[in-house]
Enzyme design. Structure first.
Site, mmCIF file in Angstrom:
data_model
loop_
_atom_site.group_PDB
_atom_site.id
_atom_site.type_symbol
_atom_site.label_atom_id
_atom_site.label_comp_id
_atom_site.label_asym_id
_atom_site.label_seq_id
_atom_site.Cartn_x
_atom_site.Cartn_y
_atom_site.Cartn_z
ATOM 1 C CD GLU A 102 41.124 34.183 43.848
ATOM 2 O OE1 GLU A 102 40.649 35.328 43.653
ATOM 3 O OE2 GLU A 102 40.975 33.249 43.040
ATOM 4 C CD GLU A 137 35.510 34.120 39.926
ATOM 5 O OE1 GLU A 137 35.023 34.684 38.926
ATOM 6 O OE2 GLU A 137 36.434 34.614 40.597
#
Length: 381
Positions: free
Chosen positions: A316, A205
């Site tokens: 995910e 991220e």
């Protein structure tokens, strides 16, 4: 993904017990320090204690993982992992952590259906190195030991992330110290699990929504250089592990975070010799009509696969509402993208999901397969 920071229970201290996955202690915590019935308060790190399933009176112990299974660890050829490998992919996996290992219904599903596991929290920096140079591997080791005993591949998650980062790292303001700290953390963690980890999420991220770099502490001190520092340290520590850059909101083909963010930066870094093997797309998807529905995911995955990397992976996956056709859309996108090596769903059952209220997973709160599971299984036939 965004877990610990999003599940803090905000009930006033002494007025309410913390609910499942809620905070129940830690340095600076002023809320409830007890959990609701059927839960126990477990230390995640010095700053965060969490209510997890189990009893403080002898419950919640980690089961004996047993004798390692031969081969890939799938006892059931009808499981999702066996089916996706028959299609030429490497794995169909899920997320677990040490606090799930005593949950027999959940673990039985993992053993049957999934061939890969990702640690939810126990490999993150605050859990592994809460104080400089003081490493704590016990909880991460439990998951690695379970995976190895049951023939499951492992995704290491994650070495560098702006969240769940100890304050002592955030306080570093000079380049030399930050570089040394990153190199030591990566080297120590990757070396401990050398030969056991298939994929590492080296950086997680790191992009803002406009495609620019996120203004993290790493970026503030080192600029983009922290990316190369981390990847080179990981490659030196375990040359066999595949090294990934992982992010969310990579679900729309022409979105800036996909194009001028992930793809453009990765191509530049690879051309500079930074050893990035793959791109991970988290795929936390919305319902149809939402901002990032599953319908846009196949085109976005192909854009990511067009980058100068060897692999892409869905890392995910969860989908608001878990519509069967939405899950099939995502699974088919991996099957039809040659660089896509596997799929990891972010949890086993809706009960255990970080998005529990949206029922986003393949198994319901009673650990029974949902329509989405049946549809995925059929799509893999």
């Amino acid at each position: 993904m965004h877990f610990l920071g999003l599940v803090v229970a905000f009930a006033p201290a002494a007025l309410a017990q913390s609910a499942i996955w809620g905070q129940c202690g830690g340095t600076g915590w002023s809320g409830s320090t007890t959990c609701q019935s059927g839960l126990k308060c477990e230390k995640i790190n010095d700053f965060y204690y969490q209510c997890i399933p189990g009893s403080d009176n002898g419950g919640g112990t980690t089961p004996d993982p047993g004798t390692p299974s031969p081969g890939n660890g799938n006892a059931d050829a009808t499981g999702l992992d066996a089916k996706i490998r028959a299609k030429g992919k490497i794995y169909f996996g899920t997320e677990i952590d040490h606090y799930h290992l005593s949950n027999n219904p959940l673990i039985n599903i993992v053993k049957k259906d999934f061939g890969q596991v990702t640690n939810e929290n126990s490999m993150k920096w605050d859990a592994i190195e809460p104080s400089r140079g003081q490493f704590t591997f016990s909880n991460a080791d439990k998951v690695v030991d379970f995976a190895q005993a049951n023939g499951k591949k492992i995704r290491g998650h994650t070495l560098l992330w702006y969240s769940q980062l100890p304050q002592w790292v955030k306080n570093i303001r000079d380049r030399a110290t930050m570089t040394s700290v990153i190199e030591n953390h990566v080297k120590t963690v990757v070396t401990r699990y050398k030969g056991k980890i298939l994929h590492w999420d080296v950086v997680n991220e790191i992009f803002a929504e406009d495609g620019n770099m996120r203004n993290s502490e790493f970026y503030q001190v080192l600029g983009e250089d922290f990316v190369g520092i981390a990847f080179r340290a990981a490659r030196a520590a375990d040359p066999a592990a595949k090294l990934y850059i992982n992010d969310y909101n990579l679900d729309i083909a022409n979105y800036a975070k996909v194009t001028r963010g992930m793809v453009d930066h990765v191509n530049k870094w690879v051309s500079q010799g930074i050893p990035i093997d793959g791109i991970g797309s988290q795929a936390h998807l919305a319902k149809p009509g939402g901002w990032n529905p599953a319908s846009g995911f196949p085109a976005a995955l192909k854009v990511l696969a067009g980058a100068n990397v060897k692999e892409v992976a869905i890392t995910e996956l969860d989908i608001d509402g878990a519509a069967a056709n939405d899950y099939v859309t995502v699974v088919n996108s991996c099957l039809t993208t040659p660089k896509c090596v596997g799929i990891t769903v972010w949890g086993v059952s809706d009960k255990d999901s970080w998005r529990s209220e949206s029922n986003p997973l393949l198994f319901d709160r009673n650990y029974q397969p949902k329509a989405a599971y049946t549809a995925v299984s059929n799509a893999l036939n």
